[in-house]
Design a protein around this motif. Sequence first.
Motif, PDB file in Angstrom:
ATOM      1  N   UNK A  56       0.844  -1.211   0.000  1.00 30.20           N
ATOM      2  CA  UNK A  56       0.000   0.000   0.000  1.00 30.20           C
ATOM      3  C   UNK A  56       0.870   1.248   0.000  1.00 30.20           C
ATOM      4  N   UNK A  57       1.990   1.198   0.707  1.00 31.93           N
ATOM      5  CA  UNK A  57       2.898   2.349   0.738  1.00 31.93           C
ATOM      6  C   UNK A  57       3.504   2.587  -0.642  1.00 31.93           C
ATOM      7  N   UNK A  58       3.857   1.492  -1.312  1.00 29.09           N
ATOM      8  CA  UNK A  58       4.417   1.624  -2.674  1.00 29.09           C
ATOM      9  C   UNK A  58       3.355   2.196  -3.623  1.00 29.09           C
ATOM     10  N   UNK A  59       2.110   1.744  -3.464  1.00 33.11           N
ATOM     11  CA  UNK A  59       1.013   2.317  -4.264  1.00 33.11           C
ATOM     12  C   UNK A  59       0.876   3.813  -3.999  1.00 33.11           C
ATOM     13  N   UNK A  60       1.031   4.191  -2.742  1.00 29.02           N
ATOM     14  CA  UNK A  60       0.889   5.609  -2.378  1.00 29.02           C
ATOM     15  C   UNK A  60       1.963   6.453  -3.051  1.00 29.02           C
ATOM     16  N   UNK A  61       3.181   5.918  -3.129  1.00 30.63           N
ATOM     17  CA  UNK A  61       4.265   6.654  -3.802  1.00 30.63           C
ATOM     18  C   UNK A  61       3.929   6.877  -5.271  1.00 30.63           C
ATOM     19  N   UNK A  62       3.303   5.841  -5.874  1.00 30.66           N
ATOM     20  CA  UNK A  62       2.934   5.967  -7.296  1.00 30.66           C
ATOM     21  C   UNK A  62       1.829   6.995  -7.472  1.00 30.66           C
ATOM     22  N   UNK A  63       0.909   6.985  -6.528  1.00 31.75           N
ATOM     23  CA  UNK A  63      -0.261   7.862  -6.654  1.00 31.75           C
ATOM     24  C   UNK A  63       0.064   9.318  -6.320  1.00 31.75           C
ATOM     25  N   UNK A  64       0.916   9.520  -5.341  1.00 36.14           N
ATOM     26  CA  UNK A  64       1.220  10.886  -4.891  1.00 36.14           C
ATOM     27  C   UNK A  64       2.708  11.174  -5.054  1.00 36.14           C
ATOM     28  N   UNK A  65       3.024  12.112  -5.915  1.00 36.51           N
ATOM     29  CA  UNK A  65       4.436  12.385  -6.196  1.00 36.51           C
ATOM     30  C   UNK A  65       5.081  13.212  -5.082  1.00 36.51           C
ATOM     31  N   UNK A  66       4.242  13.747  -4.190  1.00 36.00           N
ATOM     32  CA  UNK A  66       4.782  14.663  -3.165  1.00 36.00           C
ATOM     33  C   UNK A  66       5.017  14.001  -1.806  1.00 36.00           C
ATOM     34  N   UNK A  67       4.960  12.671  -1.733  1.00 34.14           N
ATOM     35  CA  UNK A  67       5.169  12.057  -0.415  1.00 34.14           C
ATOM     36  C   UNK A  67       6.445  11.217  -0.349  1.00 34.14           C
TER      37      UNK A  67
END
Lengths: 337, 337
Positions: free
Chosen positions: B22-33
């Motif tokens: 889920x964290x890896x998905x979040x990196x893909x989805x949000x470029x600012x995190x």
Amino acid sequence: MAINIAIDAMGGDRGLAVTVPASIDALKKFSDIHVILVGKQAEIEQVLAGYQYDSSRITVVHAEQVVDMDELPSKALRNKRQSSMRIALNLVKENEAQACVSAGNTGALMAVAKFVLKTLPDIDRPAICTSMPTMQGHVHVLDLGANVGCTGENLLQFAVMGSVLASAVDGNATPRVGLLNIGEEEIKGHQRIKDAHLLIQETSINYVGYIEGDDIYKGNTDVVVCDGFDGNIALKSSEGVAKMIAFYLREAFNRNIFTKIAGLIAYPVLKSFKDKVDPRRYNGASLLGLRKIVIKSHGGADQFAFLQAIAEARLEVSKNVPERISAEVSKLIQGDI
Amino acid sequence: MAINIAIDAMGGDRGLAVTVPASIDALKKFSDIHVILVGKQAEIEQVLAGYQYDSSRITVVHAEQVVDMDELPSKALRNKRQSSMRIALNLVKENEAQACVSAGNTGALMAVAKFVLKTLPDIDRPAICTSMPTMQGHVHVLDLGANVGCTGENLLQFAVMGSVLASAVDGNATPRVGLLNIGEEEIKGHQRIKDAHLLIQETSINYVGYIEGDDIYKGNTDVVVCDGFDGNIALKSSEGVAKMIAFYLREAFNRNIFTKIAGLIAYPVLKSFKDKVDPRRYNGASLLGLRKIVIKSHGGADQFAFLQAIAEARLEVSKNVPERISAEVSKLIQGDI
């Protein structure tokens, strides 16, 4: 001998348009009942004239007044002595009927029923109990709003009453009773709930301990005991989410011509699903702890739903629910259960 | 500058198997995190090795201990100073991260977060707030179980915090706030609720008054305020009934070959319906009233659900939620709202 059921014919959002045809349906469905329609005689007779029915099985009793759906209980009690609700309850008191069914204002019905019929000996507070669907069948939940701020002792009495009801109407000798709380840890929840937890454990009730809101629908209890505030929150929230789901399901099938065709093909399946979770099937809450049987129908009940409330009244009469509650509560007082 | 989010990687029923992807998905989805995964380093690295990701955007911080899902909050606080939960919160305290996301034990997370991060000045009790779907969009509900037996003053603070959150994350300048009760009559309900009713009326909050459980889902409020006990009952009951409905819907379509064919034809429609009411979309409850942002994921969250909790953390950081709550509470104390 027929079971006489007094119907508050004026009660509910749609009054006579629902109560009269539902009563006629009940006569067709149950050969052992006689219905007493209480309300404005001329209006009742006008509605009755539109139906075919066995006139020997319906009596009309005139009542001049109607309790409003938003009337304060205290005002209904004081100012509406000639109301259809009051006169229907009087008929039960005088043994002209064995049960009363009303779709009127819940608070007023409870207040007037307590005044006219009285609570059973040793019962402190009557409770409102309804059955709700579960993944396994159904569950009886009480209290649903008659009592806010119960003591542990009140909740214990609800456990006894709910257990007797489940045993009487479902033929389940050892119904499983759960106590609604917010966690399984013993440290959580209100003092009243912890008190009730200890008290119920000391009885012979088939007590399964604390349950949480989602457990209501799992089918692992037959009776759920709670304060009226908590029960009302659980019931109303459940109604709300079920309506929202139905809303989005309809919306999805109504989106365009393709989804509409899919809906037509799936219609028999959706219909069988809907019948299963239809809240109208569960209409008819019991005012438990009174000396006689009073069934509260949802105010917005339609003909099918109101018929279920009449069926519940008939069932409780045939199972002598108040007598059985009284006997169990006496045993409890004597320390026998 | 990137938004740093500390993830309690060991928390939840499925731990790393959910939190890492889920964290890896979040990196893909949000470029600012930027994500800081806190937990057993070797285990985290082993899971990470199975994925493609930008290693400059993930840091792993080792934590030797794990808070158990059923551990008592007091024990977690005392005995688990090296837990992934505690260390993730420490990172937020030390400004190494702007928010913490955990799917761990709710009681422990609240207790440790209060201890490590402290409550905002003038806030008596932090509250748990989640958003839930309605027929019109969504609603923020608080408290959901952190506080049992609130005073009217506590509920007033929840109204302020919920109102600020709705305003910040939804861009709604005047969110409508309702107070959960069991009837619209002013005589019903607990004293705390009557007290809160009067207190909230005196503020500039867009207060719509008492609402009942079914109103939560109607979409006529943006914020619902309640005691943690009542909110938990409402939330869990809603979850329970939704699961039961899903169970019977599946059952109806799985009955035989004909219903299965109807199900295949209706599949796209049922899928779009399911997406609409999918509780995973609403995963990520805010612990409001702390000095920093802490998001509680459902313990049973899957990868998609946990991603939503990370998205909520990011959104609250970008909207400065704690600072805005603090400013509004100060105004309240000074009598300015």
